[in-house]
Design a protein around this motif. Structure first.
Motif, PDB file in Angstrom:
ATOM      1  N   GLY A   1       0.813  -1.209   0.000  1.00  0.00           N
ATOM      2  CA  GLY A   1       0.000   0.000   0.000  1.00  0.00           C
ATOM      3  C   GLY A   1       0.845   1.257   0.000  1.00  0.00           C
ATOM      4  N   GLN A   2       1.935   1.233   0.752  1.00  0.00           N
ATOM      5  CA  GLN A   2       2.810   2.397   0.853  1.00  0.00           C
ATOM      6  C   GLN A   2       3.406   2.772  -0.488  1.00  0.00           C
ATOM      7  OE1 GLN A   2       6.147   1.792   3.470  1.00  0.00           O
ATOM      8  NE2 GLN A   2       6.821   3.915   3.339  1.00  0.00           N
ATOM      9  N   TYR A   3       3.953   1.794  -1.190  1.00  0.00           N
ATOM     10  CA  TYR A   3       4.635   2.106  -2.444  1.00  0.00           C
ATOM     11  C   TYR A   3       3.670   2.389  -3.591  1.00  0.00           C
ATOM     12  CZ  TYR A   3       9.132   1.038  -0.395  1.00  0.00           C
ATOM     13  OH  TYR A   3      10.260   1.059   0.390  1.00  0.00           O
ATOM     14  N   SER A   4       2.374   2.119  -3.395  1.00  0.00           N
ATOM     15  CA  SER A   4       1.408   2.439  -4.441  1.00  0.00           C
ATOM     16  C   SER A   4       1.098   3.937  -4.508  1.00  0.00           C
ATOM     17  CB  SER A   4       0.109   1.646  -4.202  1.00  0.00           C
ATOM     18  OG  SER A   4      -0.550   2.112  -3.035  1.00  0.00           O
ATOM     19  N   CYS A   5       1.318   4.648  -3.402  1.00  0.00           N
ATOM     20  CA  CYS A   5       0.961   6.076  -3.377  1.00  0.00           C
ATOM     21  C   CYS A   5       2.037   6.923  -2.704  1.00  0.00           C
ATOM     22  CB  CYS A   5      -0.355   6.261  -2.631  1.00  0.00           C
ATOM     23  SG  CYS A   5      -0.323   5.597  -0.945  1.00  0.00           S
ATOM     24  N   PHE A   6       3.129   6.294  -2.354  1.00  0.00           N
ATOM     25  CA  PHE A   6       4.147   6.932  -1.526  1.00  0.00           C
ATOM     26  C   PHE A   6       4.722   8.190  -2.151  1.00  0.00           C
ATOM     27  CE2 PHE A   6       8.652   6.572   0.199  1.00  0.00           C
ATOM     28  CZ  PHE A   6       8.338   7.233   1.358  1.00  0.00           C
ATOM     29  N   PHE A   7       5.108   8.096  -3.414  1.00  0.00           N
ATOM     30  CA  PHE A   7       5.817   9.203  -4.051  1.00  0.00           C
ATOM     31  C   PHE A   7       4.870  10.360  -4.375  1.00  0.00           C
ATOM     32  CE2 PHE A   7       8.110   5.245  -5.079  1.00  0.00           C
ATOM     33  CZ  PHE A   7       9.243   5.495  -4.322  1.00  0.00           C
ATOM     34  N   LEU A   8       3.596  10.037  -4.655  1.00  0.00           N
ATOM     35  CA  LEU A   8       2.602  11.101  -4.803  1.00  0.00           C
ATOM     36  C   LEU A   8       2.382  11.812  -3.470  1.00  0.00           C
ATOM     37  CD1 LEU A   8      -0.054   9.367  -7.057  1.00  0.00           C
ATOM     38  CD2 LEU A   8       1.490  11.220  -7.707  1.00  0.00           C
ATOM     39  N   TYR A   9       2.414  11.056  -2.387  1.00  0.00           N
ATOM     40  CA  TYR A   9       2.262  11.639  -1.049  1.00  0.00           C
ATOM     41  C   TYR A   9       3.399  12.615  -0.757  1.00  0.00           C
ATOM     42  CZ  TYR A   9       1.944  11.838   4.067  1.00  0.00           C
ATOM     43  OH  TYR A   9       1.853  12.258   5.370  1.00  0.00           O
TER      44      TYR A   9
ATOM     45  N   ARG B   1       5.147  14.186  -2.958  1.00  0.00           N
ATOM     46  CA  ARG B   1       5.075  15.305  -3.899  1.00  0.00           C
ATOM     47  C   ARG B   1       4.011  16.313  -3.489  1.00  0.00           C
ATOM     48  NH1 ARG B   1       5.687  19.173  -6.522  1.00  0.00           N
ATOM     49  NH2 ARG B   1       5.486  19.430  -8.782  1.00  0.00           N
ATOM     50  N   GLN B   2       2.818  15.840  -3.150  1.00  0.00           N
ATOM     51  CA  GLN B   2       1.689  16.737  -2.967  1.00  0.00           C
ATOM     52  C   GLN B   2       1.416  17.123  -1.518  1.00  0.00           C
ATOM     53  OE1 GLN B   2       0.141  18.093  -5.489  1.00  0.00           O
ATOM     54  NE2 GLN B   2       1.226  16.933  -7.065  1.00  0.00           N
ATOM     55  N   VAL B   3       1.679  16.229  -0.587  1.00  0.00           N
ATOM     56  CA  VAL B   3       1.380  16.506   0.813  1.00  0.00           C
ATOM     57  C   VAL B   3       2.606  17.048   1.541  1.00  0.00           C
ATOM     58  CG1 VAL B   3       0.617  15.519   3.007  1.00  0.00           C
ATOM     59  CG2 VAL B   3      -0.452  14.777   0.863  1.00  0.00           C
ATOM     60  N   VAL B   4       3.730  16.357   1.389  1.00  0.00           N
ATOM     61  CA  VAL B   4       4.953  16.788   2.073  1.00  0.00           C
ATOM     62  C   VAL B   4       5.553  18.007   1.399  1.00  0.00           C
ATOM     63  CG1 VAL B   4       7.267  16.081   2.817  1.00  0.00           C
ATOM     64  CG2 VAL B   4       5.382  14.434   2.852  1.00  0.00           C
ATOM     65  N   GLY B   5       5.420  18.082   0.064  1.00  0.00           N
ATOM     66  CA  GLY B   5       5.927  19.246  -0.657  1.00  0.00           C
ATOM     67  C   GLY B   5       7.235  19.027  -1.364  1.00  0.00           C
TER      68      GLY B   5
ATOM     69  N   SER C   1      12.359  17.078  -8.711  1.00  0.00           N
ATOM     70  CA  SER C   1      13.760  16.658  -8.642  1.00  0.00           C
ATOM     71  C   SER C   1      14.052  15.942  -7.324  1.00  0.00           C
ATOM     72  CB  SER C   1      14.676  17.866  -8.806  1.00  0.00           C
ATOM     73  OG  SER C   1      14.451  18.831  -7.786  1.00  0.00           O
ATOM     74  N   GLN C   2      13.461  16.423  -6.240  1.00  0.00           N
ATOM     75  CA  GLN C   2      13.662  15.773  -4.946  1.00  0.00           C
ATOM     76  C   GLN C   2      13.063  14.370  -4.929  1.00  0.00           C
ATOM     77  OE1 GLN C   2      11.909  18.855  -2.436  1.00  0.00           O
ATOM     78  NE2 GLN C   2      13.910  19.321  -1.557  1.00  0.00           N
ATOM     79  N   VAL C   3      11.896  14.221  -5.548  1.00  0.00           N
ATOM     80  CA  VAL C   3      11.283  12.895  -5.627  1.00  0.00           C
ATOM     81  C   VAL C   3      12.161  11.957  -6.447  1.00  0.00           C
ATOM     82  CG1 VAL C   3       9.315  11.586  -6.508  1.00  0.00           C
ATOM     83  CG2 VAL C   3       8.934  13.744  -5.317  1.00  0.00           C
ATOM     84  N   SER C   4      12.735  12.469  -7.542  1.00  0.00           N
ATOM     85  CA  SER C   4      13.601  11.649  -8.384  1.00  0.00           C
ATOM     86  C   SER C   4      14.840  11.194  -7.624  1.00  0.00           C
ATOM     87  CB  SER C   4      14.011  12.431  -9.631  1.00  0.00           C
ATOM     88  OG  SER C   4      12.883  12.807 -10.388  1.00  0.00           O
ATOM     89  N   VAL C   5      15.444  12.111  -6.889  1.00  0.00           N
ATOM     90  CA  VAL C   5      16.625  11.762  -6.088  1.00  0.00           C
ATOM     91  C   VAL C   5      16.244  10.784  -4.987  1.00  0.00           C
ATOM     92  CG1 VAL C   5      18.372  12.679  -4.520  1.00  0.00           C
ATOM     93  CG2 VAL C   5      17.790  13.936  -6.594  1.00  0.00           C
ATOM     94  N   PHE C   6      15.088  11.004  -4.398  1.00  0.00           N
ATOM     95  CA  PHE C   6      14.611  10.112  -3.330  1.00  0.00           C
ATOM     96  C   PHE C   6      14.453   8.690  -3.849  1.00  0.00           C
ATOM     97  CE2 PHE C   6      11.537   8.070  -0.603  1.00  0.00           C
ATOM     98  CZ  PHE C   6      11.851   8.525   0.668  1.00  0.00           C
TER      99      PHE C   6
ATOM    100  N   ASN D   1      -3.091  14.323  -9.121  1.00  0.00           N
ATOM    101  CA  ASN D   1      -2.825  15.280  -8.063  1.00  0.00           C
ATOM    102  C   ASN D   1      -3.525  14.840  -6.790  1.00  0.00           C
ATOM    103  OD1 ASN D   1      -1.376  17.099  -9.729  1.00  0.00           O
ATOM    104  ND2 ASN D   1      -3.326  17.832 -10.564  1.00  0.00           N
ATOM    105  N   ILE D   2      -2.953  15.200  -5.678  1.00  0.00           N
ATOM    106  CA  ILE D   2      -3.577  14.934  -4.387  1.00  0.00           C
ATOM    107  C   ILE D   2      -4.091  16.235  -3.821  1.00  0.00           C
ATOM    108  CG2 ILE D   2      -3.207  14.147  -2.022  1.00  0.00           C
ATOM    109  CD1 ILE D   2      -1.179  12.248  -2.990  1.00  0.00           C
ATOM    110  N   THR D   3      -5.358  16.241  -3.477  1.00  0.00           N
ATOM    111  CA  THR D   3      -5.922  17.423  -2.833  1.00  0.00           C
ATOM    112  C   THR D   3      -6.292  17.049  -1.422  1.00  0.00           C
ATOM    113  OG1 THR D   3      -8.152  16.862  -3.589  1.00  0.00           O
ATOM    114  CG2 THR D   3      -6.836  18.275  -5.028  1.00  0.00           C
ATOM    115  N   HIS D   4      -6.113  17.947  -0.509  1.00  0.00           N
ATOM    116  CA  HIS D   4      -6.456  17.657   0.875  1.00  0.00           C
ATOM    117  C   HIS D   4      -6.891  18.929   1.573  1.00  0.00           C
ATOM    118  CE1 HIS D   4      -2.619  19.430   2.291  1.00  0.00           C
ATOM    119  NE2 HIS D   4      -2.132  18.877   1.210  1.00  0.00           N
TER     120      HIS D   4
END
Length: 215
Positions: free
Chosen positions: A11-19, A21-25, A29-34, A166-169
């Motif tokens: 479950g984590q890896y299904s939405c982790f990188f979107l989380y 990107r959109q929630v943590v900020g 480029s940071q997501v790519s390096v991560f 996109n993630i909206t919250h």
């Protein structure tokens, strides 16, 4: 134990990188390096670190170490959104990837040659089940915490349609990382199961009528 540990991981890896990107900020480029660091760290963990841990502590305690790391990183993602903590928890997540290889090694060690295929097939089936249930449960808990995945379509210059997720919250509701906190629960249950593992002795037993049963 495979089901309990891999369910939150799937479950984590299904939405982790979107989380991230959109929630943590995180930026793109940071997501790519991560992702790159996570992949390299996972390779190191499953080769060098896994070998060292199994020689020092054995299969059982290697699994326990992996489960502890997995619980820690899920708790961090569930409670905090600080970027430096996300990077730290990412290292823990990559190191926790030793769990399944350690379980597979333990099964191979304690099973007869003709039984290994059966047990490893069961483990693979459990992982397949988790690949379906994990993302569904994480999606449900994201919904409960007012974090939603929306599909937006945009048309490129060439005329092709590109789909962006996109993630909206909203600021109301529970923790934005509620799914990760939920994931801690099955990992702790898997930890309890791991503490009860016998490193020696058959994991399967054969009855007189040649049927195979898990012990």
């Amino acid at each position: 134990m495979v089901f309990l540990s891999y369910l939150p991981e799937a479950g984590q890896y299904s939405c982790f990188f979107l989380y991230l990107r959109q929630v943590v900020g995180f930026s793109l480029s940071q997501v790519s390096v991560f992702i790159a660091i996570l992949c390299v760290s996972s390779v190191i963990a499953q080769t060098l670190i896994l070998t060292v841990l199994m020689k020092l502590f054995g299969h059982k305690y290697t699994i326990i170490i992996g489960l502890i790391l997995q619980a820690i990183q899920l708790f961090i993602y569930g409670v905090w959104t600080s970027k430096w903590l996300m990077w730290t928890a990412g290292i823990f997540a990559s190191f926790s990837s030793i769990i399944y290889p350690a379980i597979s090694a333990l099964v191979s060690k304690n099973s007869d040659a003709e039984q290994q295929g059966v047990v490893l097939g069961i483990l693979t089936g459990m992982r397949g089940l988790c690949n379906g249930l994990g993302p569904a449960l994480f999606g449900l808990f994201f919904y409960l915490s007012n974090v939603h995945l929306d599909q937006d379509e945009s048309v490129s210059v060439a005329g092709a349609v590109n789909t962006h997720t996109n993630i909206t919250h909203s600021n109301s509701g529970l923790f934005k990382g509620l799914p990760f906190l939920f994931g801690v629960i099955p990992v702790l249950l898997a930890l309890i199961v791991a503490l009860c593992i016998k490193e020696k002795g058959p994991l399967l037993k054969r009855h007189s009528h040649d049927s195979i049963q898990l012990t």
